[in-house]
Scaffold this active site. Sequence first.
Site, PDB file in Angstrom:
ATOM      1  N   HIS A  58       2.518  -5.307  -1.593  1.00 17.61           N
ATOM      2  CA  HIS A  58       3.169  -5.376  -0.287  1.00 17.61           C
ATOM      3  C   HIS A  58       3.833  -6.738  -0.156  1.00 17.61           C
ATOM      4  O   HIS A  58       3.419  -7.723  -0.779  1.00 17.61           O
ATOM      5  CB  HIS A  58       2.146  -5.192   0.827  1.00 17.61           C
ATOM      6  CG  HIS A  58       1.606  -3.804   0.907  1.00 17.61           C
ATOM      7  ND1 HIS A  58       1.081  -3.289   2.063  1.00 17.61           N
ATOM      8  CD2 HIS A  58       1.496  -2.822  -0.019  1.00 17.61           C
ATOM      9  CE1 HIS A  58       0.676  -2.048   1.855  1.00 17.61           C
ATOM     10  NE2 HIS A  58       0.924  -1.746   0.595  1.00 17.61           N
ATOM     11  N   GLU A  60       3.826  -9.114   2.028  1.00 18.32           N
ATOM     12  CA  GLU A  60       2.978 -10.243   2.415  1.00 18.32           C
ATOM     13  C   GLU A  60       2.097 -10.689   1.256  1.00 18.32           C
ATOM     14  O   GLU A  60       1.915 -11.894   1.034  1.00 18.32           O
ATOM     15  CB  GLU A  60       2.111  -9.862   3.622  1.00 18.32           C
ATOM     16  CG  GLU A  60       2.907  -9.476   4.863  1.00 18.32           C
ATOM     17  CD  GLU A  60       3.286  -7.998   4.935  1.00 18.32           C
ATOM     18  OE1 GLU A  60       3.588  -7.532   6.043  1.00 18.32           O
ATOM     19  OE2 GLU A  60       3.293  -7.301   3.904  1.00 18.32           O
ATOM     20  N   CYS A  88       0.117  -4.454   7.570  1.00 20.63           N
ATOM     21  CA  CYS A  88      -0.832  -3.335   7.584  1.00 20.63           C
ATOM     22  C   CYS A  88      -2.239  -3.906   7.372  1.00 20.63           C
ATOM     23  O   CYS A  88      -2.418  -5.117   7.208  1.00 20.63           O
ATOM     24  CB  CYS A  88      -0.485  -2.342   6.477  1.00 20.63           C
ATOM     25  SG  CYS A  88      -0.769  -3.008   4.814  1.00 20.63           S
ATOM     26  N   CYS A  91      -2.665  -6.083   4.235  1.00 23.08           N
ATOM     27  CA  CYS A  91      -2.043  -7.406   4.325  1.00 23.08           C
ATOM     28  C   CYS A  91      -2.795  -8.325   5.279  1.00 23.08           C
ATOM     29  O   CYS A  91      -2.901  -9.531   5.024  1.00 23.08           O
ATOM     30  CB  CYS A  91      -0.584  -7.260   4.712  1.00 23.08           C
ATOM     31  SG  CYS A  91       0.352  -6.377   3.429  1.00 23.08           S
TER      32      CYS A  91
END
Length: 161
Positions: A58, A60, A88, A91
């Site tokens: 992801h 991040e 999410c 993260c």
Amino acid sequence: MSSDPLDHLTPFVEEAVKISRSHVAEGGIPFSGVVVRDGHVLGTGFNRVREDNDPTAHAEVVALRKAAEKAGLHGVAGSTLIASGEPCALCYMAALHFNVEHIVFAADRKTAGTYGFDYGRSYSIFSTDPTQWPLKVTHVPVEGHEVPFQEYLTGPKGALR
């Protein structure tokens, strides 16, 4: 002069959105991250799940990994994680493990959901013990399972804890 204490973060949020737009123009999905500490960018990233076939890549997490490569784990501690979209559950947990002090995001989860990225339900996992998640979890304490931990405490790295 503005009195908003977050004004200094606006250029970094704008940079996150710019990175996100650039990645979308290349066929990616609209999530990016920027890790900032003391006014300096330590790492940036965009969602690489599709490109890397890595469900943990992801935006991040990618940005945090790059920041740690540059500044070390202790250098990332106390930083601010800027995201183009609200993180999410994965993260948010990564940010905790990297000792991020502050998370700032441009688009919230509801906005992301209206564009097909409905991850709001991922947050409910925080309230459930992992042994109750929809995957099989089995504890198999083989003989010697504690030895690596014992060796860690007595080894050269354990002495540095």
